[in-house]
Scaffold this motif. Structure first.
Motif, PDB file in Angstrom:
ATOM      1  N   GLY A   1       9.299  38.808  83.655  1.00  0.00           N
ATOM      2  CA  GLY A   1       8.427  38.221  84.658  1.00  0.00           C
ATOM      3  C   GLY A   1       8.618  36.737  84.887  1.00  0.00           C
ATOM      4  O   GLY A   1       7.923  36.141  85.709  1.00  0.00           O
ATOM      5  N   THR A   2       9.557  36.117  84.174  1.00  0.00           N
ATOM      6  CA  THR A   2       9.799  34.693  84.357  1.00  0.00           C
ATOM      7  C   THR A   2      10.330  34.421  85.762  1.00  0.00           C
ATOM      8  O   THR A   2      11.240  35.087  86.229  1.00  0.00           O
ATOM      9  N   LYS A   3       9.759  33.425  86.437  1.00  0.00           N
ATOM     10  CA  LYS A   3      10.163  33.091  87.804  1.00  0.00           C
ATOM     11  C   LYS A   3      11.023  31.831  87.877  1.00  0.00           C
ATOM     12  O   LYS A   3      11.482  31.464  88.949  1.00  0.00           O
ATOM     13  N   ASP A   4      11.247  31.192  86.743  1.00  0.00           N
ATOM     14  CA  ASP A   4      12.017  29.947  86.712  1.00  0.00           C
ATOM     15  C   ASP A   4      13.361  30.204  86.040  1.00  0.00           C
ATOM     16  O   ASP A   4      13.418  30.486  84.839  1.00  0.00           O
TER      17      ASP A   4
ATOM     18  N   THR B   1      19.666  35.196  84.943  1.00  0.00           N
ATOM     19  CA  THR B   1      19.293  35.062  86.356  1.00  0.00           C
ATOM     20  C   THR B   1      18.001  35.828  86.618  1.00  0.00           C
ATOM     21  O   THR B   1      17.595  36.695  85.832  1.00  0.00           O
ATOM     22  N   LEU B   2      17.365  35.508  87.738  1.00  0.00           N
ATOM     23  CA  LEU B   2      16.123  36.184  88.094  1.00  0.00           C
ATOM     24  C   LEU B   2      16.372  37.637  88.480  1.00  0.00           C
ATOM     25  O   LEU B   2      15.485  38.474  88.350  1.00  0.00           O
ATOM     26  N   THR B   3      17.564  37.927  88.985  1.00  0.00           N
ATOM     27  CA  THR B   3      17.924  39.309  89.292  1.00  0.00           C
ATOM     28  C   THR B   3      18.606  39.935  88.082  1.00  0.00           C
ATOM     29  O   THR B   3      19.213  39.236  87.261  1.00  0.00           O
TER      30      THR B   3
END
Length: 529
Positions: A179-182, A156-158
């Motif tokens: 740093g991945t946002k997807d 997950t992003l978090t």
């Protein structure tokens, strides 16, 4: 005669062999460098964690002095002009000058402002750093191989770790690209790595959404892995993914990652249901570990023993100044207790003082003391008072409702509860012409339709759990709870809406009682039965 052609062939191959050897040498150097970085990172983390552990030991052995120090920091950082308490650490004076306040959830949602206390960034940062360092070392001690190079991936992003560690964190060699946002890229990177030993996710409900999405988009993800998007094509791994998905959700994680040992998520309000669903289905056979308990935007509890029963946390005496209010206390001027005064078996509401505004706020998080670490209480989080249902003053708490719902679902053949949300009928104007009642939305696995008999079982279980509710139902003052089955993805849509709300505490906290009409309609529009 054959010697000359062989020599000529060797001469032609020499540049290629030299290049291959050079690449192998470079790969070996890079691998050696990565290993060295990993060792140095763990050395730095180990040193920092040892220092934090010593601080914790000292503070929990001398609880009264530690909370006096936390109070002193709190008063020194106050931004109130002409603060009469500056320089004083007398608890009685502190309590007399600063009455308890309570955050109003209704006002919060209407104003779009965060009314719960947000203590200083310095205090939050120190508490988060302590939880992260001690949690990483405790996890590595319990499962020595899970944090080796390439052994863990965050889906997950978090992150489940309250504090990011810029250099050491990168050097630990996680599969996920920093740093991945997807989120789709995070999942693909993890799926391409069959040797994972730990899965990480911000919270259990977020991880639940990941596995539901994996089932829904499995063929597309397998195609991306086979085509090499991202990375090199891995047709064999894509075939393994398809085969694992065909066998259903139960035990899916271990089929995809046979060496998997533990799932790491951050514990917060409203997560127990997701942990239960994951443990029964996708993550069956795996241990769960949460490094901390987060509430009201900060870390309140520490988990120092990954192998202890899930959901037990130490309430540290600092840097946040925490008090305990005996559960059931109604008066705002009621006397609170310090952490060292907590009694085993008793339930308390947490009170947190905001350092910037010097506001003593009742958080609404209720804990039960189950043990002690030195002089410090070890607690189990019971419920959030903000998640209480009440249409006629019956006050059905979050824990009582969840227990009743669990018993009802247990009587629905083949059903497994994934998620639920409640709405008081006045929010949706569904009580027009009838008595006020609860609208209950559930997402299930193993049951596609709810009979009227099954729907009625929840109301019966609520009456068994609450004499007050049973009396109101008998006199017709409260109508029967109405149960609605929502389609797959309904709660994923709800969480997306929650994340877009500026005043929302999700993540990490997941609301179970919705008091906003727009959010309630998000579920109402996805009812299938």
């Amino acid at each position: 005669m054959l010697l000359w052609p062989l020599l000529l062939l060797l001469l032609l191959l020499l540049p290629t062999l030299a290049l291959l050897r050079q690449r192998q040498s470079q790969d070996a150097k890079l691998s050696w460098l990565a290993g060295l970085q990993h060792q140095v990172a763990w050395g730095a983390l180990g040193w920092a964690a040892t220092w934090q552990r010593r601080k914790l030991e000292q503070s929990t052995l001398h609880m009264h002095q530690s909370q006096q120090q936390a109070l002193r920091w709190c008063l020194q950082g106050a931004q109130r002009p002409h603060c009469p308490l500056r320089g004083s650490t007398d608890i009685s004076t502190f309590r007399n000058h600063l009455p308890l306040t309570k955050a109003s959830q209704t006002q919060e949602e209407e104003s779009g402002e965060q009314l719960l206390p947000l203590t200083s960034h310095q205090d939050l940062g120190e508490a988060s750093l302590q939880a992260t360092l001690l949690g990483l070392v405790a996890l590595n001690k319990a499962y020595p191989e899970v944090l080796a190079q390439g052994g863990a991936a965050c889906l997950t992003l978090t992150s489940p770790w309250p504090r990011s560690l810029p250099w050491p964190g990168k050097a630990l060699g996680r599969v996920s690209t920093p740093g991945t946002k997807d989120p789709r890229v995070l999942l693909l990177e993890a799926l391409r790595s069959p040797g994972l030993r730990a899965l990480e996710a911000g919270t259990a409900v977020e991880l639940l959404d990941v596995f539901l999405g994996l089932e829904a988009d499995g063929e597309e993800l397998a195609g991306a892995i086979a085509a090499g998007n991202p990375g090199a094509p891995l047709p064999e791994r894509a075939a393994e993914l398809r085969e694992a998905l065909e066998q259903g959700p139960r035990g899916l994680a271990l089929r995809l990652w046979p060496k998997l040992q533990v799932v790491v998520t951050l514990d917060a309000g409203g997560q127990a249901e997701a942990v239960g669903a994951l443990g029964a289905l996708w993550c069956q056979g795996l241990a769960f570990f949460s490094p901390a308990y987060a509430a009201s935007g900060g870390v309140l509890g520490l988990n120092l023993q990954p192998q202890q029963p899930h959901g037990l946390y130490l309430l540290p005496p600092g840097p946040l100044f925490i008090e305990l209010l005996p559960e059931g206390t109604q008066e705002e001027a009621a006397s609170t207790l310090l952490l060292a005064e907590a009694q085993q078996g008793e339930e308390y509401e947490l009170v947190l003082t905001d350092r910037a505004s010097l506001t003593r706020c009742r958080l609404g998080d209720v804990v039960q003391v189950v043990g002690a670490y030195n002089q410090c209480p070890v607690v189990r989080f019971i419920c959030r008072l903000s998640q209480t249902l009440s249409v006629r003053g019956e006050d059905i708490g979050e824990d009582l409702f969840s227990e009743a719902l669990g018993r009802a679902v247990g009587q629905w053949p083949g059903a497994k509860l994934l998620d639920h949300g409640c709405v008081e009928s006045s929010i949706l104007d569904s009580a027009v012409g009838s008595a006020p009642h609860y609208e209950v939305f559930v997402e299930l696995r193993g049951l596609r339709n709810l009979s009227e008999e099954n729907r009625d079982k929840l109301d019966h279980c609520l009456q068994e759990a609450s004499p007050r509710y049973k009396s109101l139902r008998f006199w017709g003052s409260v109508g029967p709870a109405r149960v609605h089955l929502v389609g797959q993805g309904a709660f994923r849509a709800l969480r997306a809406a929650l994340a877009a709300c500026p005043s929302s505490l999700f993540p990490p906290a997941m609301p179970r009682v919705l008091r906003d009409r727009h959010l309630a309609q998000c579920l109402q529009q996805r009812v299938v039965s």
